[in-house]
Design an enzyme around this catalytic site. Structure first.
Site, short mmCIF file in Angstrom:
data_model
loop_
_atom_site.label_atom_id
_atom_site.label_comp_id
_atom_site.label_asym_id
_atom_site.label_seq_id
_atom_site.Cartn_x
_atom_site.Cartn_y
_atom_site.Cartn_z
N ASN A 97 0.85 -1.19 0.00
CA ASN A 97 0.00 0.00 0.00
C ASN A 97 0.89 1.24 0.00
O ASN A 97 1.88 1.30 0.75
CB ASN A 97 -0.90 0.01 1.25
CG ASN A 97 -1.98 -1.05 1.17
OD1 ASN A 97 -2.64 -1.19 0.15
ND2 ASN A 97 -2.15 -1.81 2.24
N GLU A 105 -0.93 2.52 6.45
CA GLU A 105 -1.02 2.99 7.83
C GLU A 105 0.34 3.16 8.49
O GLU A 105 0.48 4.00 9.37
CB GLU A 105 -1.89 2.03 8.65
CG GLU A 105 -3.33 2.08 8.19
CD GLU A 105 -4.28 1.40 9.14
OE1 GLU A 105 -3.83 0.55 9.91
OE2 GLU A 105 -5.49 1.73 9.05
N VAL A 106 1.30 2.32 8.12
CA VAL A 106 2.62 2.41 8.74
C VAL A 106 3.59 3.05 7.74
O VAL A 106 3.77 2.54 6.64
CB VAL A 106 3.13 1.01 9.17
CG1 VAL A 106 4.51 1.15 9.81
CG2 VAL A 106 2.15 0.35 10.13
N HIS A 110 6.58 -1.54 3.50
CA HIS A 110 6.38 -2.95 3.83
C HIS A 110 5.62 -3.60 2.69
O HIS A 110 4.69 -3.03 2.13
CB HIS A 110 5.64 -3.14 5.16
CG HIS A 110 4.41 -2.30 5.31
ND1 HIS A 110 4.45 -0.95 5.56
CD2 HIS A 110 3.09 -2.63 5.24
CE1 HIS A 110 3.22 -0.48 5.65
NE2 HIS A 110 2.37 -1.47 5.44
P1 DGP Z 1 -0.69 -1.06 5.69
O1 DGP Z 1 -2.16 -0.80 5.76
O2 DGP Z 1 -0.28 -1.56 4.34
O3 DGP Z 1 0.14 0.13 6.19
O4 DGP Z 1 -0.42 -2.29 6.67
C1 DGP Z 1 0.11 -2.18 7.96
C2 DGP Z 1 0.09 -3.57 8.54
O5 DGP Z 1 0.96 -3.58 9.66
C3 DGP Z 1 -1.27 -4.04 9.04
O6 DGP Z 1 -1.63 -5.22 8.29
C4 DGP Z 1 -1.06 -4.37 10.51
C5 DGP Z 1 0.43 -4.44 10.65
N1 DGP Z 1 0.94 -3.95 11.91
C6 DGP Z 1 0.72 -2.74 12.47
N2 DGP Z 1 1.38 -2.62 13.63
C7 DGP Z 1 2.06 -3.79 13.80
C8 DGP Z 1 2.93 -4.28 14.81
O7 DGP Z 1 3.23 -3.61 15.81
N3 DGP Z 1 3.42 -5.53 14.63
C9 DGP Z 1 3.12 -6.29 13.54
N4 DGP Z 1 3.66 -7.50 13.47
N5 DGP Z 1 2.30 -5.87 12.56
C10 DGP Z 1 1.78 -4.63 12.70
#
Ligand code: DGP
Length: 125
Positions: A97, A105-106, A110
């Site tokens: 994304n 979101e992050v 990724h």
């Molecule tokens: P996106 O919407 O593409 O930014 O996906 C972010 C993803 O990151 C979402 O599927 C949940 C995952 N995520 C968020 N915080 C954490 C975390 O602290 N640990 C892990 N393992 N995954 C996380």
């Protein structure tokens, strides 16, 4: 809340903190260019995230700024993780994304690897 992809890299985003070992993750793979771990909120029977070790906000940022060795190392790592976890044999989905419209979101690049069963349509209808 989707990120604003025009902002500079945030050194305290959650994946930067995972890379520094400040927050735990269920690690799947690590090499000099990449870290892979299970998504905390899996959307498929197997849902792995692969991130580059460098500070890149998104695929857009990475593809524009990353040196060739980091790009090659990251792409190789994504393929390796998919194969090592049995995804390549039966098929899988690879998704990144980018920014607001995609709901990123992050704010650290990724790649999502989804697999472990039929994945349904590519986009929500
Ligand atoms: P996106 O919407 O593409 O930014 O996906 C972010 C993803 O990151 C979402 O599927 C949940 C995952 N995520 C968020 N915080 C954490 C975390 O602290 N640990 C892990 N393992 N995954 C996380």
């Amino acid at each position: 809340m989707p990120i604003d992809a025009t902002k500079p890299y945030d050194q305290n985003n959650i994946f930067a903190r995972i890379l520094r070992g400040e927050i735990p993750c269920r690690k799947v793979y690590e090499d000099p260019h990449a870290l892979a771990f299970h998504d905390v909120n899996p959307q498929a029977p197997l849902h792995i995230l692969v991130i580059p070790k460098g500070a890149y906000v998104s695929w857009d940022d990475f593809s524009e700024r990353a040196p060739a060795d980091e790009i090659a190392g990251f792409v190789r790592a994504v393929g390796h993780v998919a194969r090592e976890n049995g995804l390549a044999v039966r098929g899988y989905r690879l998704l990144a994304n980018v920014g607001r419209n995609a709901g990123q979101e992050v704010p650290h690049l990724h790649v999502h690897l989804f697999g472990g069963g039929p994945l349904g349509p590519m986009l929500a209808r």
